[in-house]
Design an enzyme around this catalytic site. Structure first.
Site, PDB file in Angstrom:
ATOM      1  N   THR B  97       0.777  -1.275  -0.035  1.00  0.00           N
ATOM      2  CA  THR B  97       0.237  -0.109   0.565  1.00  0.00           C
ATOM      3  C   THR B  97       1.045   0.760  -0.240  1.00  0.00           C
ATOM      4  O   THR B  97       1.494   1.700   1.299  1.00  0.00           O
ATOM      5  CB  THR B  97      -0.660  -0.328   1.124  1.00  0.00           C
ATOM      6  OG1 THR B  97      -1.703  -1.315   1.363  1.00  0.00           O
ATOM      7  CG2 THR B  97      -1.766   1.199   1.518  1.00  0.00           C
ATOM      8  N   LYS B 173      -7.589   1.410  -3.316  1.00  0.00           N
ATOM      9  CA  LYS B 173      -7.068   0.792  -1.768  1.00  0.00           C
ATOM     10  C   LYS B 173      -6.767   1.549  -0.823  1.00  0.00           C
ATOM     11  O   LYS B 173      -6.940   1.323   0.336  1.00  0.00           O
ATOM     12  CB  LYS B 173      -4.979   0.199  -2.014  1.00  0.00           C
ATOM     13  CG  LYS B 173      -4.427  -0.438  -0.566  1.00  0.00           C
ATOM     14  CD  LYS B 173      -5.440  -2.313  -0.679  1.00  0.00           C
ATOM     15  CE  LYS B 173      -5.247  -2.119   0.756  1.00  0.00           C
ATOM     16  NZ  LYS B 173      -3.818  -3.156   0.886  1.00  0.00           N
ATOM     17  N   LYS B 241       1.055   4.200   9.185  1.00  0.00           N
ATOM     18  CA  LYS B 241       0.703   4.540   7.582  1.00  0.00           C
ATOM     19  C   LYS B 241      -0.103   4.669   6.632  1.00  0.00           C
ATOM     20  O   LYS B 241      -0.226   5.399   5.963  1.00  0.00           O
ATOM     21  CB  LYS B 241       2.162   3.680   6.804  1.00  0.00           C
ATOM     22  CG  LYS B 241       2.085   3.072   5.839  1.00  0.00           C
ATOM     23  CD  LYS B 241       2.870   1.715   5.285  1.00  0.00           C
ATOM     24  CE  LYS B 241       2.179   0.987   4.889  1.00  0.00           C
ATOM     25  NZ  LYS B 241       1.777   1.159   3.382  1.00  0.00           N
TER      26      LYS B 241
END
Lengths: 291, 291
Positions: B97, B173, B241
């Site tokens: 990702t 995503k 993150k």
């Protein structure tokens, strides 16, 4: 008359419950302030009643499918209220989402009149209600369950019996509503971000419905966003109320609930902008995206 | 060697992908910094490689299953990086990702070397990865899809082809991760509220899993909370993150994302309290409840 049911509040959930009871062969009286709804109910085989007092007379089980605690109190104890005529041994199935402490006090007050109560909030949405497939999260005396069970079975596929203490049903529902409200607000925010980034809404819906980001609410509400259709199935103001209950209860338990608070703020902001009676998915409009 | 695959990063998702490729009869080289993981991989029939450079030599398809953009860049272009040996016509399937703009630049940089890339983040969790049942949200040139398809089919039940532009996979995503992160934080908050209010965690799990408050993450992570088991399947720091990417991207698009920001704050707070490497469900600990 001992097998009759009465349903007070024929909104999307209450109407679905009443229709399911009729399909199960029950005699059902219905009470609502809207004449057109009562007329539709009569057309489906129900018996309209002019007041809660009249609807409750001699009923075995009385469902309150009104919006909140104030309305629940009003239809039971206000002018022409149902509690007086329901009679000893009658069972109130209280289905509105209310503060857990309100449910506890309500049960005491009814108990003092010889009326049993189930603290019995529901979940599942209008379509499940219509199909007799709600989820009920109920707590209360065994005797109340025994009398109400055939009626509960007619409107729900899952009846969770959460013990004999009133308040437990409402506590579980409150936790459910925290999640439901946050998931709607998150679905709106996620769709707005994705669309602003240039991704087609239908693509987002399809992919995420099959991924780890999915939720019951994402699957149910995102089509309203994609279709730009905000006629209310459940309104923004319902979550102003329900997340308000969540935050008040958290406060009373000395808990900070930052995720619920952020979602509550979105529903309140939407309401302040005149969207309170639109579908709860209208929190999407706060982000300035167009579907 | 033209049909070989290389998987760089044998964590829970990467190992699952590598094992699925082996089951599908592929020759698979694996790269990981942990000797014990490489040993397990060899025991399953894989070929351990000492560096990305060695693993990539002549591979048809190279999967990067590392943690983030920095690591993706490092394993491709750092010392002993894979890009040099992969060769013209090789396909990089970039599964971490990462920020959508990073994915776009990476594709350009690889393209200049004659290497094709799919921007191909995955979803589904460790169990689905192990079973070869991930979801892949991929974008990139048709030629890259054509070459990678048999490998993608071996590791995923759903491969969404999101067009030929790198960046689209990562954007979808990112939207998924907004929801996933919020849902984990909300699940933790809801469970803490319910338990503080005196409701048994298992009861909450059972009822809400069957109600409108449910989500993929609620069903997947709440058992970790109930079992008080925070060994990391996916760690708190991953959502520090990923929600960071969400908020940066929102910032670049001049969007305020209050729900995502509230969840990000929970993961950051948890990380600051030393929980960064615990399971992401450990945000539950911020509420001071005990399961």
């Amino acid at each position: 008359m001992s097998g009759d049911a009465c349903v007070i509040g024929l909104g999307s959930m209450g109407y679905g419950a009443a229709a399911s009871l009729l399909r199960a062969g029950k005699r059902v009286r219905g009470v609502d302030v809207r004449p057109d709804v009562l007329q539709r109910f009569a057309g489906a085989g129900g018996v309209p009643a002019a007041t809660p007092e009249e609807g409750a007379r001699g009923a075995a089980v009385l469902f309150t499918f009104v919006v909140n605690a104030d309305q629940t109190e009003e239809v039971l104890f206000g002018p022409n209220g149902a509690a007086a005529t329901l009679g000893r041994g009658g069972v109130v199935v209280a289905c509105a989402t209310v503060p857990p402490l309100f449910a506890e006090k309500l049960s005491e007050r009814l108990g003092a009149m010889g009326v049993l109560m189930l603290d019995a909030p529901v979940s599942g949405g209008a379509a499940k209600a219509e199909a007799g497939e709600m989820t009920i999260m109920a707590s209360g005396p065994q005797e109340a369950f025994a009398r109400a069970q055939p009626f509960l079975d007619a409107i729900a596929t899952k009846v969770y019996r959460l013990g004999d203490k009133p308040g437990t049903g409402s506590r579980v529902k409150m936790v459910n509503q925290l999640l439901a409200g946050v998931h709607i607000a998150a679905a709106a925010e996620a769709m707005a971000l994705g669309m602003r980034a240039g991704i087609d809404g239908k693509v987002l819906y399809e992919v995420i419905s099959n991924s780890a980001g999915s939720s019951w609410m994402f699957q149910n509400r995102v089509p309203h966003i994609i279709d730009n259709d905000f006629k209310p199935r459940s309104a923004v103001d319902i979550f102003v109320k329900d997340l308000g209950i969540v935050l008040e209860t958290g406060e009373a338990l000395t808990m900070t609930l930052p995720i619920a608070a952020a979602a509550h703020r979105q529903f309140k902001t939407a309401s302040a902008r005149g969207l309170g009676r639109e579908d709860d998915a209208a929190v999407f409009k706060l982000y300035g995206e167009k579907a």
